[in-house]
Scaffold this motif. Structure first.
Motif, PDB file in Angstrom:
ATOM      1  N   LEU A 345     -15.873 -36.443 -15.647  1.00  0.00           N
ATOM      2  CA  LEU A 345     -14.671 -36.294 -16.085  1.00  0.00           C
ATOM      3  C   LEU A 345     -13.625 -35.819 -15.078  1.00  0.00           C
ATOM      4  O   LEU A 345     -13.978 -35.459 -13.937  1.00  0.00           O
ATOM      5  CB  LEU A 345     -14.870 -35.142 -16.741  1.00  0.00           C
ATOM      6  CG  LEU A 345     -15.488 -35.337 -18.337  1.00  0.00           C
ATOM      7  CD1 LEU A 345     -15.777 -34.095 -19.064  1.00  0.00           C
ATOM      8  CD2 LEU A 345     -14.828 -36.367 -19.052  1.00  0.00           C
ATOM      9  N   CYS A 346     -12.446 -35.776 -15.355  1.00  0.00           N
ATOM     10  CA  CYS A 346     -11.073 -35.484 -14.532  1.00  0.00           C
ATOM     11  C   CYS A 346     -10.162 -34.762 -15.457  1.00  0.00           C
ATOM     12  O   CYS A 346     -10.416 -34.589 -16.765  1.00  0.00           O
ATOM     13  CB  CYS A 346     -10.742 -36.259 -13.681  1.00  0.00           C
ATOM     14  SG  CYS A 346      -9.666 -37.584 -14.383  1.00  0.00           S
ATOM     15  N   ASN A 347      -9.238 -34.137 -14.790  1.00  0.00           N
ATOM     16  CA  ASN A 347      -8.086 -33.458 -15.541  1.00  0.00           C
ATOM     17  C   ASN A 347      -7.422 -34.660 -16.664  1.00  0.00           C
ATOM     18  O   ASN A 347      -6.769 -34.075 -17.600  1.00  0.00           O
ATOM     19  CB  ASN A 347      -7.106 -32.727 -14.779  1.00  0.00           C
ATOM     20  CG  ASN A 347      -6.506 -33.837 -13.755  1.00  0.00           C
ATOM     21  OD1 ASN A 347      -6.856 -34.855 -13.444  1.00  0.00           O
ATOM     22  ND2 ASN A 347      -5.414 -33.570 -13.280  1.00  0.00           N
ATOM     23  N   LYS A 348      -7.458 -35.914 -16.383  1.00  0.00           N
ATOM     24  CA  LYS A 348      -6.820 -36.942 -17.173  1.00  0.00           C
ATOM     25  C   LYS A 348      -7.846 -37.459 -18.473  1.00  0.00           C
ATOM     26  O   LYS A 348      -7.345 -38.390 -18.678  1.00  0.00           O
ATOM     27  CB  LYS A 348      -6.481 -38.026 -16.250  1.00  0.00           C
ATOM     28  CG  LYS A 348      -5.194 -37.391 -15.251  1.00  0.00           C
ATOM     29  CD  LYS A 348      -4.779 -38.824 -14.494  1.00  0.00           C
ATOM     30  CE  LYS A 348      -3.636 -38.286 -13.600  1.00  0.00           C
ATOM     31  NZ  LYS A 348      -2.389 -38.036 -14.541  1.00  0.00           N
ATOM     32  N   TYR A 350     -11.558 -39.299 -19.018  1.00  0.00           N
ATOM     33  CA  TYR A 350     -12.784 -39.748 -18.561  1.00  0.00           C
ATOM     34  C   TYR A 350     -12.450 -41.450 -18.703  1.00  0.00           C
ATOM     35  O   TYR A 350     -11.704 -41.991 -19.224  1.00  0.00           O
ATOM     36  CB  TYR A 350     -14.059 -39.445 -19.629  1.00  0.00           C
ATOM     37  CG  TYR A 350     -13.620 -39.768 -21.242  1.00  0.00           C
ATOM     38  CD1 TYR A 350     -13.785 -41.144 -21.592  1.00  0.00           C
ATOM     39  CD2 TYR A 350     -13.374 -38.762 -21.789  1.00  0.00           C
ATOM     40  CE1 TYR A 350     -13.466 -41.316 -23.044  1.00  0.00           C
ATOM     41  CE2 TYR A 350     -13.014 -38.940 -23.380  1.00  0.00           C
ATOM     42  CZ  TYR A 350     -13.103 -40.351 -23.798  1.00  0.00           C
ATOM     43  OH  TYR A 350     -12.883 -40.613 -25.070  1.00  0.00           O
ATOM     44  N   ALA A 374     -14.320 -37.412  -9.229  1.00  0.00           N
ATOM     45  CA  ALA A 374     -13.211 -36.845 -10.017  1.00  0.00           C
ATOM     46  C   ALA A 374     -11.807 -37.538  -9.482  1.00  0.00           C
ATOM     47  O   ALA A 374     -10.941 -37.907 -10.396  1.00  0.00           O
ATOM     48  CB  ALA A 374     -13.119 -35.523 -10.326  1.00  0.00           C
ATOM     49  N   GLN A 375     -11.497 -37.446  -8.430  1.00  0.00           N
ATOM     50  CA  GLN A 375     -10.200 -38.161  -7.834  1.00  0.00           C
ATOM     51  C   GLN A 375     -10.261 -39.528  -7.890  1.00  0.00           C
ATOM     52  O   GLN A 375      -9.113 -39.993  -8.245  1.00  0.00           O
ATOM     53  CB  GLN A 375     -10.224 -37.444  -6.349  1.00  0.00           C
ATOM     54  CG  GLN A 375      -8.963 -38.066  -5.450  1.00  0.00           C
ATOM     55  CD  GLN A 375      -8.857 -37.785  -4.251  1.00  0.00           C
ATOM     56  OE1 GLN A 375      -9.908 -37.159  -3.400  1.00  0.00           O
ATOM     57  NE2 GLN A 375      -7.697 -38.134  -3.464  1.00  0.00           N
ATOM     58  N   ALA A 378      -9.696 -40.133 -11.729  1.00  0.00           N
ATOM     59  CA  ALA A 378      -8.159 -39.895 -12.161  1.00  0.00           C
ATOM     60  C   ALA A 378      -7.224 -41.020 -11.687  1.00  0.00           C
ATOM     61  O   ALA A 378      -6.257 -41.396 -12.229  1.00  0.00           O
ATOM     62  CB  ALA A 378      -7.662 -38.602 -11.540  1.00  0.00           C
ATOM     63  N   ARG A 404      -4.488 -40.188 -24.002  1.00  0.00           N
ATOM     64  CA  ARG A 404      -5.528 -38.824 -23.658  1.00  0.00           C
ATOM     65  C   ARG A 404      -5.065 -38.470 -22.364  1.00  0.00           C
ATOM     66  O   ARG A 404      -5.317 -37.300 -22.208  1.00  0.00           O
ATOM     67  CB  ARG A 404      -7.090 -39.393 -23.599  1.00  0.00           C
ATOM     68  CG  ARG A 404      -8.106 -38.693 -23.247  1.00  0.00           C
ATOM     69  CD  ARG A 404      -9.389 -39.231 -23.821  1.00  0.00           C
ATOM     70  NE  ARG A 404      -9.673 -40.493 -23.169  1.00  0.00           N
ATOM     71  CZ  ARG A 404      -9.843 -41.445 -23.898  1.00  0.00           C
ATOM     72  NH1 ARG A 404      -9.712 -41.650 -25.274  1.00  0.00           N
ATOM     73  NH2 ARG A 404     -10.224 -42.593 -23.303  1.00  0.00           N
ATOM     74  N   ALA A 405      -4.765 -39.449 -21.278  1.00  0.00           N
ATOM     75  CA  ALA A 405      -4.377 -39.209 -20.073  1.00  0.00           C
ATOM     76  C   ALA A 405      -3.073 -37.982 -20.065  1.00  0.00           C
ATOM     77  O   ALA A 405      -3.007 -37.312 -19.261  1.00  0.00           O
ATOM     78  CB  ALA A 405      -4.152 -40.314 -19.076  1.00  0.00           C
ATOM     79  N   VAL A 408      -0.952 -32.705 -23.150  1.00  0.00           N
ATOM     80  CA  VAL A 408      -0.701 -31.413 -22.629  1.00  0.00           C
ATOM     81  C   VAL A 408      -0.729 -30.092 -23.829  1.00  0.00           C
ATOM     82  O   VAL A 408      -0.951 -30.638 -25.006  1.00  0.00           O
ATOM     83  CB  VAL A 408       0.746 -31.212 -22.035  1.00  0.00           C
ATOM     84  CG1 VAL A 408       0.905 -32.408 -20.914  1.00  0.00           C
ATOM     85  CG2 VAL A 408       1.875 -31.522 -23.054  1.00  0.00           C
ATOM     86  N   ASN A 556       6.670 -33.028 -19.358  1.00  0.00           N
ATOM     87  CA  ASN A 556       5.651 -31.642 -19.160  1.00  0.00           C
ATOM     88  C   ASN A 556       5.897 -30.910 -20.418  1.00  0.00           C
ATOM     89  O   ASN A 556       6.267 -29.767 -20.097  1.00  0.00           O
ATOM     90  CB  ASN A 556       6.028 -31.003 -17.855  1.00  0.00           C
ATOM     91  CG  ASN A 556       5.195 -29.821 -17.728  1.00  0.00           C
ATOM     92  OD1 ASN A 556       3.755 -30.215 -18.041  1.00  0.00           O
ATOM     93  ND2 ASN A 556       5.259 -28.873 -16.842  1.00  0.00           N
TER      94      ASN A 556
END
Length: 801
Positions: A345-348, A350, A374-375, A378, A404-405, A408, A556
């Motif tokens: 997984l990453c912050n954005k 999967y 993860a990098q 992303a 999904r990406a 926020v 944002n």
């Protein structure tokens, strides 16, 4: 069942190839009146018996008893599917009792009796094959010897089978191979059904090879044979031409014999060949070639309407020899969006199973993105969101990853939460063009109705831009106030107007207000110049997924999917005569505003499709098109010329006047179907209104209307994406929109006209779905849930639904 004749001749095609197949079936029947003639339909049957009229019987591929048929159809593209069906049709005919069976490709014409074929079968042949070549073909043009080796020694546009144990054994073996391996992958030594048959002379002692020059004449062997015209017929090397295989011909452009070779092009077509091509083209065009769109193929899309790309079919057949998830047309699309077990997984989000499949098949993606980190994940997600549509062909396969990406947290900061309203004080104000005849105005009115239905003490604050018409809707007057707004405000205003509206209403907007805006925009990329407007609000409520995905990745702050209420109580019916609509005709309807950009609404495409679908002798009497326009007297010169042309268009009833909301709905309701061949829509209010009125809808399969129109709820029209021309729409640079397929649009209109029961079924399904997802209760619940979460300071992700 016992066959009526010992002989059967058949072809296999999908609906779009039937005009060619008719030439084959008619010619085969003429040369062999003793044989039973069959069409094996590699498609679904339409509810139009006249379409299949002829001296042949139709058997669908689904009726052949192919094991796990839905998986079989999902596994293959249209060409692969048509060829994979072949051994199963032979087995079916043998089961019916036929002793001699001949298959011919649908792009063949039989010119003389197939005497040599039936003589071989009568002499005990189990199979009769024709080779592509009977002598070496060492030449520059394709195909040469090596090209034939890649494609297969024998051309399977023809195959004859005699009922016997040996033939049964070969058909069972061949069918087992084609069940899973009928693929166009010459690099693996497989070319659909053909390469397997290279083995048959070694497998079958009674197989025979027919080398007579008059059989299976085509671009691959014509350079080695002498074609001559003799009276009304043709000879090959002095013997009668039995059948010609017009593989790759374009009947509308006879400068080239076949698209598959550079041979037999301009200057290289003999008089005899030119005459043969003209004769064939006349017949095919007379049968309606080009009027049945390839987009009508039943197995090209998921049940949702999303196009199934080749990478997905390949993923399915290589990874799921046994699929336990039910009908893959209904279930495999969701499977594609599940997380791949092979990447972190990453912050954005999967990597999905579809993303992993695409990555595994493209070496350059593997070199660019390391999915073990993860990098890398992303970075790959970013690439997929921006560029994968060009690989997959349908944005609906990319959209879940994009949303999904971009998600926020949706909780507002504590200092931005509005104070609770005092008892009896207005809780919520909707700001918009609440009394203006426009789509944005109606969206504002529906938002106000939703707020009241949700139980909020609500008021509307009506604004009136000078460029739009005067008040036309008085129904909400008691709930419209020009006083002070509540501290919770919903701006039903587009981003370009938002700063001006807030500035003009500054004295009426309390300090410490909490604001949401519901913006509309029709093209895929939101204009950069308008982005600062969102600094003036706390949240963005996207009316459609289409709008949500274009903004979510750029802001944002919360961008929630908050679709408007689209249901309404229909007005009482009004007579057709009120607008000059023919009483007995089947009526299609479309509406657009001439002050808008006409190029986006695309009425010219609708006119062309209407003319294509309904000939002049039908248009205006049995079928007509009602076009409702607005602001014709204020339109620009080119729009006024369009208006004048519409007034004189046969079969078109033009209604150019300002109507109230109720009158507009009454006019639409007295019609039978609605068509919108738009190039892009941010919402598609006309489509939604038609669905609520219970009318079948034909609409371009692109932009926001895809969230409403699917093969279950309407009649989507295939399209291709093209650049937006300069001057056709604001902020056109780098943008694309749809060019609907006019042939498919005409075809879909014909289907609605001919298949009234199916049209009514889809319309009923559409209205039920509209009520369930966009009705008053559903939208009120979303609003209550969102404002409750906001006031409670809770945190949820991504979606208010």
């Amino acid at each position: 069942m016992i066959a009526h004749s010992p002989r059967a001749i058949f072809t296999i095609c999908s609906n779009n190839y039937l005009p060619m197949a008719r030439v084959l079936l008619q010619s085969a029947g003429q040369q062999h009146p003793e044989a039973d003639i069959y069409l094996c339909l590699a498609d679904t049957l339409w509810d139009d018996p006249a379409f299949y009229a002829g001296d042949f019987q139709v058997i669908t591929a689904e009726a052949l008893g192919i094991p796990d048929f839905q998986e079989f159809a999902f596994r293959y593209g249209i060409m692969e599917f048509n060829t994979a069906v072949k051994p199963f049709m032979f087995q079916h005919l043998m089961a019916l009792g036929y002793a001699q069976m001949v298959y011919l490709d649908p792009d063949i014409e039989v010119m003389a009796p197939l005497d040599h074929v039936f003589a071989l079968l009568a002499d005990g042949a189990s199979l009769v094959l024709t080779p592509h070549l009977t002598q070496p073909a060492e030449r520059e043009a394709f195909p040469d010897d090596v090209g034939i080796m890649r494609a297969g020694v024998f051309n399977l546009g023809f195959l004859a089978v005699g009922a016997c144990p040996e033939a049964e054994r070969i058909m069972a073996w061949w069918g087992g191979r084609l069940q899973y391996q009928c693929v166009n992958e010459p690099e693996r030594g497989i070319f659909v059904d053909q390469k397997f048959m290279d083995l048959v002379p070694g497998f079958a002692a009674d197989a025979r090879i027919l080398r007579e020059p008059g059989y299976n004449l085509a671009y691959w062997n014509l350079h080695q044979r002498d074609l001559q015209m003799q009276g009304d017929g043709w000879t090959v090397d002095g013997t009668p031409l039995r059948f010609f295989h017009f593989s790759g011909i374009d009947p509308a452009d006879l400068r080239q014999l076949s698209k598959y070779t550079t041979a037999f092009g301009p200057g290289a077509i003999s008089p005899a060949l030119a005459a043969l091509m003209r004769r064939y083209a006349r017949q095919v065009l007379a049968n309606g070639h080009g009027r049945v769109p390839a987009a009508s193929y039943a197995y090209a899309r998921f049940a949702s309407g999303t196009v199934i790309p080749e990478v997905v079919r390949r993923m399915f057949r290589e990874g799921h020899r046994c699929w336990s998830g039910g009908d893959p047309f209904a279930t495999y699309e969701a499977y594609l969006q599940l997380p791949s077990p092979l990447s972190p997984l990453c912050n954005k989000g999967y990597v999905t199973r579809l993303m992993a499949e695409l990555h595994a098949r493209e070496p350059w993606l593997q070199q660019s993105f390391d999915l073990r980190s993860a990098q890398g994940v992303a970075a790959y997600i970013d690439w997929f969101c921006l560029h994968a549509r060009s690989q997959l062909g349908d944005s609906r396969l990319v959209e879940p990853v994009q949303l999904r990406a971009a998600r926020v947290p949706v909780a507002a900061p504590p200092d931005r939460l509005p104070p609770p309203a005092a008892p009896g004080e207005t809780q919520l104000t909707v700001v918009g063009y609440l009394q203006v005849a426009s789509g944005v105005g109606e969206a504002g009115r529906q938002m106000l109705r939703t707020a009241m239905h949700a139980g909020f003490r609500s008021k509307g604050l009506a604004i009136q831009p000078p460029s739009l018409p005067v008040s036309v809707d008085e129904a909400l007057v008691p709930w419209i106030s020009d006083g002070q707004a509540a501290r919770v405000q919903i701006f039903q205003v587009n981003a370009d107007q938002l700063p001006t509206v807030i500035q003009d209403l500054a004295d009426q907007l309390p300090k410490n207000s909490w604001r949401a805006v519901v913006p509309f925009w029709e093209l895929e990329h939101f204009p950069d110049a308008w982005m600062p407007a969102f600094d003036l609000v706390d949240e963005v409520w996207a009316p459609t997924r289409y709008v949500q995905k274009m903004l979510a990745k750029r802001l944002n702050k919360p961008v929630l999917h908050m679709p408007p209420q689209l249901s309404f109580v229909p007005p009482p019916p009004a007579p057709r005569a009120q607008w000059g609509v023919p009483e007995q005709a089947f009526v299609f309807f479309f509406a657009f505003d001439l002050l808008s950009f006409v190029e986006r609404k695309n009425p010219q495409a609708l006119l062309r499709a209407f003319r294509e679908a309904f000939p002049p002798q039908v248009a205006g009497t049995e079928v007509c098109l009602v076009i409702k326009t607005l602001n014709g007297h204020r339109a620009a010169a080119h729009s006024r010329s369009l208006l004048e042309a519409l007034k004189h268009e046969p079969g078109v009833v033009l209604v150019d006047q300002l109507l109230s909301r109720a009158q507009s709905l009454q006019l639409m309701a007295c019609c039978d179907a609605v068509v919108s061949l738009h190039r892009s829509e941010g919402l598609g209010l006309l489509v939604a209104e038609a669905m609520q009125l219970g009318l079948p809808v034909v609409a371009t399969d692109y932009s926001a209307t895809t969230e409403l129109v699917s093969p279950q709820t309407g009649w989507p029209v295939a399209c291709k994406l093209v650049p937006v021309p300069e001057g056709a729409y604001p902020y056109h640079q780098g943008q694309v929109w749809a060019e609907p397929d006019g042939v498919h649009a005409a075809w879909q209109m014909r289907q609605v006209y001919l298949n009234r029961a199916e049209a009514a079924r889809r319309a009923q399904h559409a209205r039920a779905r509209l009520e369930a997802e966009f009705g008053a209760d559903a939208t009120a619940q979303r609003l209550r849930r969102r404002l409750a979460a906001l006031l409670a300071g809770g945190e949820r992700l991504g979606d208010a639904a």
